[in-house]
Design an enzyme around this catalytic site. Structure first.
Site, short mmCIF file in Angstrom:
data_model
loop_
_atom_site.label_atom_id
_atom_site.label_comp_id
_atom_site.label_asym_id
_atom_site.label_seq_id
_atom_site.Cartn_x
_atom_site.Cartn_y
_atom_site.Cartn_z
N GLY A 176 0.80 -1.16 -0.14
CA GLY A 176 0.06 0.11 0.05
C GLY A 176 0.80 1.32 0.09
O GLY A 176 2.08 1.10 0.45
N GLN B 189 3.00 10.15 1.33
CA GLN B 189 4.03 9.35 1.16
C GLN B 189 4.85 9.80 0.00
O GLN B 189 6.02 9.52 -0.08
CB GLN B 189 3.94 7.79 0.99
N CYS C 74 6.10 -0.13 6.94
CA CYS C 74 5.55 0.99 6.10
C CYS C 74 6.76 1.45 5.34
O CYS C 74 7.93 1.19 5.76
CB CYS C 74 5.18 2.04 6.94
N LEU C 75 6.47 1.53 4.07
CA LEU C 75 7.32 2.17 2.95
C LEU C 75 8.04 3.42 3.41
O LEU C 75 9.42 3.57 3.03
CB LEU C 75 7.06 2.21 1.49
N HIS D 110 -4.26 1.24 7.41
CA HIS D 110 -2.96 1.81 7.50
C HIS D 110 -2.87 2.98 6.43
O HIS D 110 -2.38 3.86 6.85
CB HIS D 110 -1.83 0.55 7.20
N GLU D 111 -3.44 2.70 5.31
CA GLU D 111 -3.19 3.76 4.40
C GLU D 111 -4.39 4.79 4.66
O GLU D 111 -3.96 6.01 4.55
CB GLU D 111 -3.45 2.97 2.90
N HIS E 235 -2.69 7.24 7.04
CA HIS E 235 -1.77 8.18 6.42
C HIS E 235 -2.42 9.54 6.00
O HIS E 235 -2.15 10.49 5.92
CB HIS E 235 -1.16 7.53 5.13
CO CO Z 1 2.62 3.34 5.57
#
Ligand code: CO
Length: 158
Positions: free
Chosen positions: A46, A51, A90-91, A132-133, A136
């Protein structure tokens, strides 16, 4: 399509509230295309617009199931049930994982890139990814929700 840089831990973009998308134009389409390419290259499940430095309510999820890549514009969780507790990363936080409790099932209402409304359900990893997304988009990162972070010896080699 073009890759975009993923902002990393400490960047103020990660703590900002994102604004709703109002224009379903070619700029939105380009953002979604670029996010898809960026997510694929990063081998993540995701990615949210903040981000990549865009403070709009846009995110994508791909858990490798039959739905493939899901594009979510202005998503809202309209129903949730059950709980799951597990490792999450998380990226924007490479090599960091935390134990986060999430609902086991969620129903999300969102718009597609053309503004069409749809509803999608997620279970397990997909429910976790949706939560999670969407976090954000509200400036919340998983670390703030983690019961604890995993030690290096608890992380399975990829
Ligand atoms: Co993330």
């Amino acid at each position: 399509m073009a890759m975009r840089d993923i902002v990393q831990e400490g960047d103020k973009m990660l703590s900002k509230m994102c604004r709703p998308v109002e224009k379903f134009d070619s700029k939105l389409a380009k953002l979604l295309d670029d996010m898809a390419e960026t997510l694929k290259a990063a081998e993540g499940v995701g990615l949210a617009a903040p981000q990549v430095g865009i403070l709009r309510r846009v995110c994508i999820v791909n858990v490798g199931d039959k739905d493939g890549l899901v594009e979510l514009v202005n998503p809202v969780i309209v129903d949730q049930s059950g709980t799951q507790s597990g490792a999450e990363g998380c990226l924007s936080f490479p090599n960091q994982y935390g134990v986060v409790e999430r609902p086991m099932f969620v129903t999300v209402k969102a718009q597609d890139r053309n503004g069409g409304e749809f509803t999608i359900k997620g279970e397990g990893l997909k429910a976790r990814a949706f939560c999670h997304e969407i976090d954000h988009l509200n400036g919340v990162v998983f670390k703030e929700r983690a019961e604890r972070m995993l030690r290096p010896d608890e992380i399975e080699p990829a």
